[in-house]
Design an enzyme around this catalytic site. Structure first.
Site, PDB file in Angstrom:
ATOM      1  N   TYR A 190       0.919  -1.194  -0.188  1.00 47.89           N
ATOM      2  CA  TYR A 190       0.003  -0.060  -0.036  1.00 47.89           C
ATOM      3  C   TYR A 190       0.910   1.292  -0.059  1.00 47.89           C
ATOM      4  O   TYR A 190       0.621   2.254  -0.553  1.00 47.89           O
ATOM      5  CB  TYR A 190      -0.986   0.151   1.264  1.00 47.89           C
ATOM      6  CG  TYR A 190      -1.866  -0.999   1.005  1.00 47.89           C
ATOM      7  CD1 TYR A 190      -3.060  -0.686   0.117  1.00 47.89           C
ATOM      8  CD2 TYR A 190      -2.026  -2.223   1.630  1.00 47.89           C
ATOM      9  CE1 TYR A 190      -4.021  -1.567  -0.132  1.00 47.89           C
ATOM     10  CE2 TYR A 190      -2.919  -3.336   1.365  1.00 47.89           C
ATOM     11  CZ  TYR A 190      -4.089  -2.943   0.320  1.00 47.89           C
ATOM     12  OH  TYR A 190      -4.930  -4.046   0.084  1.00 47.89           O
ATOM     13  N   VAL A 220      -9.775   3.326  -3.939  1.00 51.66           N
ATOM     14  CA  VAL A 220      -9.299   3.668  -2.532  1.00 51.66           C
ATOM     15  C   VAL A 220      -8.532   5.083  -2.843  1.00 51.66           C
ATOM     16  O   VAL A 220      -7.743   5.753  -1.701  1.00 51.66           O
ATOM     17  CB  VAL A 220      -8.524   2.791  -1.731  1.00 51.66           C
ATOM     18  CG1 VAL A 220      -9.354   1.486  -1.426  1.00 51.66           C
ATOM     19  CG2 VAL A 220      -7.444   1.943  -2.670  1.00 51.66           C
ATOM     20  N   ASP A 221      -8.463   5.472  -4.185  1.00 48.73           N
ATOM     21  CA  ASP A 221      -7.632   6.484  -4.383  1.00 48.73           C
ATOM     22  C   ASP A 221      -8.674   7.878  -4.090  1.00 48.73           C
ATOM     23  O   ASP A 221      -9.854   7.885  -3.678  1.00 48.73           O
ATOM     24  CB  ASP A 221      -7.152   6.761  -6.002  1.00 48.73           C
ATOM     25  CG  ASP A 221      -8.588   6.746  -6.789  1.00 48.73           C
ATOM     26  OD1 ASP A 221      -9.214   7.463  -6.403  1.00 48.73           O
ATOM     27  OD2 ASP A 221      -8.645   5.902  -7.678  1.00 48.73           O
ATOM     28  N   HIS A 280     -14.634   1.128   0.200  1.00 46.37           N
ATOM     29  CA  HIS A 280     -13.585   0.091   0.443  1.00 46.37           C
ATOM     30  C   HIS A 280     -12.407   1.000   1.109  1.00 46.37           C
ATOM     31  O   HIS A 280     -11.311   0.463   1.206  1.00 46.37           O
ATOM     32  CB  HIS A 280     -13.098  -0.602  -0.700  1.00 46.37           C
ATOM     33  CG  HIS A 280     -13.984  -1.229  -1.603  1.00 46.37           C
ATOM     34  ND1 HIS A 280     -14.058  -1.792  -2.778  1.00 46.37           N
ATOM     35  CD2 HIS A 280     -15.186  -2.069  -0.728  1.00 46.37           C
ATOM     36  CE1 HIS A 280     -15.101  -2.767  -2.953  1.00 46.37           C
ATOM     37  NE2 HIS A 280     -15.909  -2.810  -1.957  1.00 46.37           N
ATOM     38  N   GLY A 306     -16.948   1.843 -14.837  1.00 50.10           N
ATOM     39  CA  GLY A 306     -15.608   1.247 -14.672  1.00 50.10           C
ATOM     40  C   GLY A 306     -15.433   0.297 -13.376  1.00 50.10           C
ATOM     41  O   GLY A 306     -14.370   0.173 -12.678  1.00 50.10           O
ATOM     42  N   THR A 307     -16.681  -0.746 -13.251  1.00 54.14           N
ATOM     43  CA  THR A 307     -16.234  -1.617 -12.354  1.00 54.14           C
ATOM     44  C   THR A 307     -16.993  -3.167 -12.851  1.00 54.14           C
ATOM     45  O   THR A 307     -18.011  -2.955 -13.678  1.00 54.14           O
ATOM     46  CB  THR A 307     -17.221  -1.331 -11.072  1.00 54.14           C
ATOM     47  OG1 THR A 307     -17.297  -2.547 -10.245  1.00 54.14           O
ATOM     48  CG2 THR A 307     -18.558  -0.874 -11.370  1.00 54.14           C
ATOM     49  N   SER A 308     -16.180  -4.136 -12.657  1.00 46.86           N
ATOM     50  CA  SER A 308     -16.682  -5.360 -13.288  1.00 46.86           C
ATOM     51  C   SER A 308     -17.908  -5.960 -12.333  1.00 46.86           C
ATOM     52  O   SER A 308     -18.499  -7.016 -12.877  1.00 46.86           O
ATOM     53  CB  SER A 308     -15.507  -6.275 -12.952  1.00 46.86           C
ATOM     54  OG  SER A 308     -14.968  -6.356 -11.501  1.00 46.86           O
TER      55      SER A 308
END
Ligand code: OAD
Length: 230
Positions: free
Chosen positions: A55, A90-91, A106, A172-174
């Site tokens: 991280y 998390v950005d 998250h 933009g998420t699976s």
């Protein structure tokens, strides 16, 4: 005048064009690591140093990344709509772009958390976490990240916001990680729903009122925001 409510659910794909890698596009490996080694309580118990270093590197990489047009287009939407961004990322690129209402499902890379009391959260201001860095209670600090197998404390707030959505946008998420992926099911069939992703999602596309904009986040978001601002 009352503004219409838009809820936007974002994932790693919105930050891809800022140079941050997604999870599943790299074949289940994340920056060369097995996701479970660096994103689970078991991984943390096995090797704290590896997890902290992982991280720390992500945080350093984030310092050099800048928000892209998809992040900034969502800010433009606020001129006309009441926008809440629910992000799995998390950005801090939504913050830096200027979005005013953001729920981080998250966790946040730029914060650390006590391993003794999860309510003790500290700003890192881009700095590393090292072995021996402790909270005020004397316990080791960990990344403020919701790992696999952990509860998602912000989920209830995210559901409450999603229930109010009059337009719902997924970028933009699976949509494979729950409970986040389940948010789509809290939106009514009667509201317009948009999905911006260059690939087919796992999502059951038989949802009615769901428009798939098969583009990258920057161009797809610009196209949709232009349409919604008219
Ligand atoms: P994934 O890596 O699973 O999915 C990324 C999605 O972004 C895919 O659907 C890609 O097609 C899409 N994509 C790639 N490039 C894009 C671009 N330029 N524009 C738009 N879309 C693009 O990432 P997430 O769905 O965010 O959890 O992953 C969900 C969670 O799994 C993450 O929050 C993380 C991870 O394990 C934790 O860290 C707890």
């Amino acid at each position: 005048m009352r503004k219409k409510k838009i809820v936007v659910l974002t994932g790693a794909g919105i930050s891809a064009e800022s140079g941050l890698s997604t999870f599943r596009d790299s074949g289940g490996l994340w920056e060369g690591h097995n996701v479970m080694d660096v994103a689970s309580p078991e991984g943390w118990r096995r090797n704290r140093k590896l997890v902290l270093e992982f991280y720390n590197q992500r945080r350093r990489q984030l310092r050099n990344a800048v928000p892209n047009a998809a992040h900034t287009e969502l800010v433009r939407l606020e001129e006309k709509y009441d926008v809440t961004v629910i992000t799995q990322n998390v950005d801090d690129l939504h913050e830096r772009a200027g979005s005013s209402s953001i729920i981080h499902l998250h966790g946040e890379l730029n914060k650390s958390q006590s391993t003794a009391d999860p309510d003790l959260i500290y700003d890192l201001e881009g700095e590393d976490i090292s072995i021996g860095d402790k909270c005020e209670l004397g316990s080791q600090l960990r990344p403020f990240i919701v790992w696999f197998g952990e509860l998602v404390p912000k989920m209830e707030e995210a559901v409450m916001e999603t229930l109010k959505a009059e337009i719902f946008i997924v970028i933009g998420t699976s949509l494979v990680v729950y409970p986040a992926a389940g948010l789509v099911a809290y939106t009514g069939n009667e509201i317009p729903r948009y999905l911006i992703d260059p690939s087919e999602p796992e999502l059951n596309l038989s949802y009615s009122n769901l428009t798939h904009i098969k583009s990258k986040a920057t161009s797809g978001t610009k196209e949709l925001v232009d349409r919604l601002m008219k």
